[in-house]
Write a protein that holds these residues in place. Structure first.
Motif, PDB file in Angstrom:
ATOM      1  N   LEU A  10      -7.010   4.687  -3.958  1.00 45.08           N
ATOM      2  CA  LEU A  10      -7.908   5.196  -2.929  1.00 45.08           C
ATOM      3  C   LEU A  10      -7.624   6.673  -2.733  1.00 45.08           C
ATOM      4  O   LEU A  10      -6.524   7.060  -2.353  1.00 45.08           O
ATOM      5  CB  LEU A  10      -7.672   4.441  -1.613  1.00 45.08           C
ATOM      6  CG  LEU A  10      -7.936   2.936  -1.667  1.00 45.08           C
ATOM      7  CD1 LEU A  10      -6.967   2.188  -0.786  1.00 45.08           C
ATOM      8  CD2 LEU A  10      -9.357   2.631  -1.276  1.00 45.08           C
ATOM      9  N   ALA A  29      -2.443  -1.172  -3.319  1.00 46.55           N
ATOM     10  CA  ALA A  29      -3.170   0.087  -3.344  1.00 46.55           C
ATOM     11  C   ALA A  29      -2.242   1.284  -3.417  1.00 46.55           C
ATOM     12  O   ALA A  29      -1.096   1.228  -2.957  1.00 46.55           O
ATOM     13  CB  ALA A  29      -4.070   0.213  -2.132  1.00 46.55           C
ATOM     14  N   SER A  55      -3.563  10.776   0.394  1.00 48.78           N
ATOM     15  CA  SER A  55      -4.062  11.410   1.623  1.00 48.78           C
ATOM     16  C   SER A  55      -3.232  12.627   1.991  1.00 48.78           C
ATOM     17  O   SER A  55      -2.118  12.797   1.523  1.00 48.78           O
ATOM     18  CB  SER A  55      -4.033  10.401   2.758  1.00 48.78           C
ATOM     19  OG  SER A  55      -4.487  11.005   3.946  1.00 48.78           O
ATOM     20  N   TYR A 106      -2.627   4.929  -1.922  1.00 52.46           N
ATOM     21  CA  TYR A 106      -3.497   5.601  -0.977  1.00 52.46           C
ATOM     22  C   TYR A 106      -3.149   7.084  -0.955  1.00 52.46           C
ATOM     23  O   TYR A 106      -2.071   7.471  -0.503  1.00 52.46           O
ATOM     24  CB  TYR A 106      -3.318   4.982   0.416  1.00 52.46           C
ATOM     25  CG  TYR A 106      -4.407   5.360   1.404  1.00 52.46           C
ATOM     26  CD1 TYR A 106      -5.426   4.478   1.712  1.00 52.46           C
ATOM     27  CD2 TYR A 106      -4.419   6.609   2.017  1.00 52.46           C
ATOM     28  CE1 TYR A 106      -6.429   4.810   2.599  1.00 52.46           C
ATOM     29  CE2 TYR A 106      -5.420   6.971   2.906  1.00 52.46           C
ATOM     30  CZ  TYR A 106      -6.419   6.057   3.193  1.00 52.46           C
ATOM     31  OH  TYR A 106      -7.417   6.395   4.071  1.00 52.46           O
ATOM     32  N   ALA A 156       1.446   5.112  -0.057  1.00 54.30           N
ATOM     33  CA  ALA A 156       0.722   6.345   0.231  1.00 54.30           C
ATOM     34  C   ALA A 156       1.345   7.502  -0.529  1.00 54.30           C
ATOM     35  O   ALA A 156       2.571   7.642  -0.565  1.00 54.30           O
ATOM     36  CB  ALA A 156       0.747   6.626   1.720  1.00 54.30           C
ATOM     37  N   LYS A 168      -8.641  -1.623   5.105  1.00 52.07           N
ATOM     38  CA  LYS A 168      -7.368  -2.325   5.336  1.00 52.07           C
ATOM     39  C   LYS A 168      -7.584  -3.839   5.261  1.00 52.07           C
ATOM     40  O   LYS A 168      -6.816  -4.555   4.606  1.00 52.07           O
ATOM     41  CB  LYS A 168      -6.833  -1.918   6.720  1.00 52.07           C
ATOM     42  CG  LYS A 168      -5.412  -2.365   6.991  1.00 52.07           C
ATOM     43  CD  LYS A 168      -4.919  -1.787   8.303  1.00 52.07           C
ATOM     44  CE  LYS A 168      -3.518  -2.281   8.602  1.00 52.07           C
ATOM     45  NZ  LYS A 168      -3.006  -1.742   9.864  1.00 52.07           N
ATOM     46  N   VAL A 174       0.868  -1.166   0.000  1.00 47.27           N
ATOM     47  CA  VAL A 174       0.000   0.000   0.000  1.00 47.27           C
ATOM     48  C   VAL A 174       0.912   1.225   0.000  1.00 47.27           C
ATOM     49  O   VAL A 174       1.610   1.484   0.975  1.00 47.27           O
ATOM     50  CB  VAL A 174      -0.927   0.041   1.225  1.00 47.27           C
ATOM     51  CG1 VAL A 174      -1.757   1.319   1.210  1.00 47.27           C
ATOM     52  CG2 VAL A 174      -1.832  -1.179   1.259  1.00 47.27           C
TER      53      VAL A 174
END
Lengths: 315, 284, 552
Positions: C180, C210, C214, C212, C40, C200, C38
């Motif tokens: 996401l 993923a 943010s 992510y 970010a 999650k 994942v």
């Protein structure tokens, strides 16, 4: 939702009542001395007196209003001042003619304009859309009687394809009736197609700019599925309401087109009765056209409410 | 490579050259100037009989009308009447309508509800019908035509101004001004008005166009400006008989004048309206 | 060594702006996503995070264009795919979860059909099988009563459910990679934690990687295996989550990290109010308020109250925080105090005197004592007024100052809020969001108020900017002794600045006490839940916080 529809109904009734007040006031109160206004320069004391008698002008306006309204509701529209004919009987065939022309124009215009609107929205700012947007500015700007005259000058005077005037409708032969009504129909078509396409396009584009459309694209949906399945259902409300409004125009705003083609419809009847100062006819034609306009407005409002996405906030 | 990245995006990079609005603006300016300076531009008075009926262009620029009057002169003087009614009625209806609509949006409460009611009821009345009734009730003098048209425009302007005002009056800088204790007119004048000039200008143009078409239609029906004066719609009516003898110019010239002016106005409006307030705010 | 699932190479994207034309917003970005990871993307708003994330689906938003680079998925450049290939790729291989589920779900299609549609349109299953699969997915995302839910429309469900539905939708075709986009940002804190956990778990269960996107370092630390820090469209730092959090190498990362506020230790907080108890500057007594007052023109049932008998006092020089989730009535309370919304019942008192419920009927003296600063930097200032005009207006309005006096005072006020005086002639569009909020503060200060109401005025700002403004507010309070009513949903910031806290839920004040007491042992159950939901920037916080919920 039901609450909202009753609210609209209530408004329509209220509008109808207001309409009757306006029609009555405009014809019998605003001119001051009605008998004088009707007779104009031919007025002699005797004529004035007998006309006042005939119209019941010695009673108070409020009294006259309610007896007029009562007559209207029960189907007694009075008698024409000029021809002495029963107003209801005079109006019936005229109304049928107006509705026939409106139906003809609507059957051609509505599918055509919604389809064009969808195509323009599907290809925004592409060639077809740009061409239509420029063309529609022109058509929207030119008044319908000018459009009618242009069509007459080309198709009736120059090419002689269609008749320039429609004096009597040929009901017995439907096919020749369609040809006969071609030019007035095309005139009405121009006015409402341009408007409906622009509004359909705008409503659909508005929806197509929503995040859920981007989402559908990113889910791997095809262009036409996005437009027809994800976009259109959310734009149906505004589109349906634009269509209904234009139908309202078709039955209430056609006076100009009817005059151009000497068409025996309700609008021309009203214009004629205004020039002859034929009060009962003016009142009856005005009321009937307003009634139809209000009904189509009501349909437009109800459609807008019904087709709002379920549960989406409505005010 | 970029072409492979597809989007159903709605707004392209915007229209390129504002050629059309420039044309529109020029035409509108020419028509307005022509109307103002009509007496200096014509060689024959509009009421003078100068030739035989429906004489072709030659000694006069556009030929003559049904009575043998100078068509060009009548067209220019007709523009005066058409524009006077259109601009006059719109200006009156627009000023009152804006004030009313914006006040309703800003004050809210019962006044806003009442406004909404009145507007909804009056708008349920077909405008052409209202015009016909008003002029049939009152003799169609110039002042009455202007007043009647202003009254017909009013509810539409109220509705639009109210909607535009509502968009802005919920914004936070307006709330701040309200919390500061500013009065109604101060909030309208300082905070709201400067931010809605564009959509209001577009609406004004739209209403002028509407009024032009409306007065032309009324006169065409014989219920507007009365002979011997004639606005553009009246000129079309007067000269309808020309079509029977195959001469289109006396009818088409005033008819096209209406159309060209309206098209020109709409081209300008489309351009003004393109960047609305909302977009201005979101671009900030 | 495993092959990367997604390789982004030297990606450059331009955006069109009316003033400047095409301008680069993503510069030369390269990174990989390996199976099971994942990754970010973190950074401030406008930093290009979402733009980069969307290229993984071969998509560039209208108004932007690709200016260079490649995006390889399983070794193939998706940016050169044909339209039809791209359509089959989207949703099936890489899927997207948008920030606001309420906007990204179609209001006129049932939840069930929206999920199964993708499966059928990609030709993966028959309609009947797709329907079964849909119900499984809804169940897997711990949504209640899937058969019933599938027949409902998105807007008939709660925000948290909508977000789960969208996640279920993205997983429907079994994609290898999810993008996401801030999936929990629009949610309330208490919901955010649970949705985060569901996402999650779902990623693990469906074996998907993923990206992510943010802005929230604390949230990211709970789910990401690797973090890329973006600034102005460039990657300034990349590394494993633990390394980036504990040993940030770039200055910007350190600033981001420092701006994440931690809940303080209880013992560091003042247990009793330190301000001397005197006459309150502002009091609210038993206020009830509602929207949409019925009138003779608007019938129907009387709408429910948004405020149910709220009472509180604000003492001179104190900071009273009002916290609660969206819909708790805290902003309505602010509007009632400012005279923008009439209370249905109850009173507002300034220095013990009852005042009118409408600002326009209050005296200038009383108007100037309470000023308000709102949430949105976009709407804070009139776009048609310069800074000097904006700040000058209260000076003229309350004090009748002459033009030259105003100018001097405007410059003083600007300096006070840390804005150079030459900004006086700028228009709002020439300033950043943080600068605009500072100007809005200066405008409030111009009235020399005794109380400033700050209505969520930091929530639209980036964390670093918000932290700077909190520091400014603290120093202003110390210098001028102005009291604040600090309305916020952000407990960590509240703990940093407030003396007392009022916790609101469903239009009621459920707890009102000194900050130390609220964060201490004695607290209302709802307060406890709010506090537990504040994300902490340590690995494993999510699980431990949720086990805490299970325990209660």
């Amino acid at each position: 939702m039901l609450n909202l529809i009753t609210r609209r109904l209530f408004f329509a009734l209220l509008a109808l009542f207001a309409t009757s007040v306006i029609v009555f006031a405009a014809t019998e109160v605003l001119p001051g001395d009605v008998a004088q206004a009707i007779l104009g320069q031919e007025a002699t004391p005797e004529l004035l007196k007998s006309l006042r008698q005939e119209l019941g002008l010695n009673r108070s306006p409020v009294e006259r209003y309610f007896s007029w309204l009562g007559g209207f509701v029960t189907g007694d529209l009075g008698h024409s001042l000029a021809s002495k004919a029963d107003v209801l009987q005079t109006i019936k065939p005229r109304l049928a003619n107006t509705l026939a022309l409106a139906a003809y124009a609507a059957i051609v215009a509505v599918p055509l304009s919604v389809l064009l609107g969808i195509i323009c929205a599907a290809y925004p700012n592409r060639l077809i859309d740009r061409i239509f947007s420029v063309v529609s500015v022109f058509i929207v700007s030119i008044p319908e009687f000018v459009v009618g005259l242009l069509l007459v000058s080309v198709f009736a005077v120059q090419l002689r394809w269609f008749p320039a005037v429609v004096v009597r409708l040929n009901w017995s032969e439907p096919l020749s009736l369609l040809v006969q009504l071609m030019l007035p129909m095309l005139t009405l078509l121009c006015t409402i197609v341009a408007h409906t396409v622009r509004m359909t396009r705008a409503a659909l584009l508005d929806v197509l700019s929503m995040p859920y459309i981007e989402m559908a694209l990113l889910k791997g949906m095809s262009r036409w599925r996005i437009i027809l399945r994800h976009g259109l259902p959310n734009a149906i409300g505004p589109i349906a309401s634009v269509v209904a409004l234009n139908l309202g125009y078709l039955v209430s705003g056609v006076a100009l087109v009817e005059v151009v083609f000497a068409y025996p419809g309700l609008g021309r009847l009203m214009v004629d009765s205004i020039s002859y100062r034929d009060l009962p006819l003016i009142q009856a034609t005005a009321m009937i056209m307003c009634l139809m306009f209000i009904i189509f407005n009501l349909i437009a409002d109800i459609l807008a409410v019904l087709f709002k996405p379920r549960g989406a906030s409505v005010r | 490579m970029t072409s492979s990245i597809q989007s159903t995006g709605t707004h392209g990079a915007g229209r390129n050259v504002p050629l059309l609005p420039a044309i529109g603006l020029t035409v509108v300016a020419l028509v307005v100037l022509g109307a103002i300076f009509a007496p200096l531009l014509v060689s024959n008075q509009p009421a003078d009989l100068v030739d035989s009926a429906y004489a072709p262009p030659g000694s006069t620029l556009l030929g003559t009308d049904v009575l043998g009057r100078d068509l060009f002169s009548r067209l220019l003087f007709g523009a005066r009447l058409t524009l006077l009614v259109a601009f006059g009625s719109t200006t009156i209806g627009f000023a009152l309508g804006c004030l009313w609509g914006l006040a309703a949006a800003e004050l809210g409460g019962w006044f806003d509800d009442l406004t909404d009611w009145i507007v909804n009821i009056v708008l349920a009345f077909p405008p052409l019908m209202l015009g016909l009734l008003l002029v049939s009730a009152l003799a169609p003098s110039l002042a009455i035509l202007i007043g009647a048209l202003a009254a017909i425009q009013l509810p539409r302007v109220v509705r639009v101004a109210r909607a535009i005002g509502q968009n802005v009056s919920s914004l936070q800088f307006v709330e701040v001004a309200r919390a500061r204790g500013e009065g109604l007119f101060s909030v309208l004048y300082r905070e709201i008005l400067p931010n809605i000039l564009r959509p209001l200008a577009a609406e004004y143009g739209l209403r002028v166009t509407y009024a032009t078409l409306f007065i032309s239609g009324l006169s065409f029906l014989g219920l507007g400006i009365q002979p011997p004066d004639a606005d553009w719609g009246g000129l079309v009516r007067e000269n309808m008989s020309a079509m029977q003898i195959g001469s289109m110019l006396p009818v088409l010239a005033p008819a096209c004048a209406i159309g060209v002016f309206a098209v020109a106005m709409n081209l300008v409006i489309d351009w003004i309206d393109e960047s609305t307030f909302e977009r201005q705010m979101s671009n900030d | 060594m495993t092959k990367p699932l997604l390789e982004v190479r030297r990606l450059t994207i331009e955006a069109f702006q009316p003033e400047t034309g095409w301008r680069k917003v993503v510069h030369d970005v390269s990174f990989d996503v390996f199976p099971g990871e994942v990754v970010a993307l973190i950074g401030e708003s406008g930093g290009g995070k979402t733009t980069i994330g969307l290229t993984a689906l071969g998509y560039v938003r209208p108004g932007m264009r690709l200016a260079g680079g490649k995006v390889l998925f399983n070794g193939e450049n998706i940016l050169s795919f044909s339209q039809e290939r791209l359509r089959l790729f989207r949703g099936a291989s890489v899927a997207y979860v948008a920030q606001s589920a309420s906007a990204a779900l179609n209001p006129s299609i049932t939840i069930g059909n929206q999920i199964s549609e993708g499966i059928v349109q990609h030709g993966l299953m028959s309609a009947a099988d797709a329907k079964r699969r849909t119900l499984e997915l809804l169940k897997a995302l711990s949504l209640p009563d899937p058969p019933h839910l599938a027949m409902r429309y998105p807007q008939e469900t709660s925000g948290g459910q909508q977000q789960r539905v969208m996640t279920a939708m993205s997983l429907s075709c079994g994609p290898r990679l999810l993008v996401l986009d801030e999936p929990t940002t629009a949610l309330d804190v208490t919901t955010q934690m649970q949705v985060l956990k569901t996402i999650k778990d779902a990623l693990k269960e469906f074996d998907a990687s993923a990206i992510y996107v943010s802005h929230d370092l604390a949230v990211v630390s709970q789910i990401a295996t690797r973090i890329l820090v973006l600034r102005n469209g460039r990657i300034v730092e990349a590394g494993d989550t633990f390394d980036v959090l504990e040993r940030p190498s770039h200055e910007y990362t350190r600033a981001l990290r420092a701006a994440v506020r931690k809940l303080p230790h209880v013992e560091d907080l003042p247990q009793q109010r330190t301000v001397a108890r005197s006459e309150p500057s502002v009091s609210v007594k038993n206020v009830r308020a509602t929207y949409d007052n019925p009138s003779i023109f608007r019938r129907g049932p009387a709408p429910a109250d948004v405020l149910h008998g709220v009472s509180l006092d604000v003492y001179p020089g104190e900071v009273l925080a009002v916290v609660g989730e969206s819909g708790s009535g805290k902003s309505t309370l602010a509007r009632v105090i400012a005279g923008l919304h009439s209370a249905r019942e109850g009173k507002v008192l300034f220095r013990g005197q009852a005042v009118s419920s409408r600002a326009s009927r209050r005296s200038k003296e009383c108007l100037k004592s309470v000023q308000i600063v709102f949430q949105s930097p976009e709407q804070a200032l009139n776009p048609r007024a310069t800074v000097a005009q904006a700040i000058g207006r209260p000076l003229a309005f309350y004090f009748g100052m002459s033009r030259s006096d105003r100018r001097r005072r405007v410059e003083e006020l600007l300096e006070m809020v840390g804005i150079p005086p030459e900004y006086a002639d700028k228009y709002p569009k020439e300033m950043s969001g943080g600068e605009r909020q500072r100007v809005a503060i200066a405008r409030a200060l111009a009235a020399e108020p005794s109380v400033i109401i700050c209505d969520e005025f930091l929530s639209a700002l980036d964390t670093i900017v918000a932290a700077q403004i909190v520091d400014l507010m603290k120093s202003l309070r110390d210098r001028l002794g102005t009291a604040y009513i600090f309305i916020s949903h952000d407990l960590a910031t509240v703990a940093d600045i407030a003396d007392r806290v009022a916790v609101m839920q469903h239009g009621r004040v459920v707890e009102l006490a000194a900050i130390g007491e609220v964060f201490g042992a004695r607290r209302h159950q709802y307060t406890a839940e709010l506090i537990r939901s504040v994300p902490e920037m340590r690995l494993g916080w999510l699980e431990s916080a949720l086990s805490g919920v299970a325990g209660t």
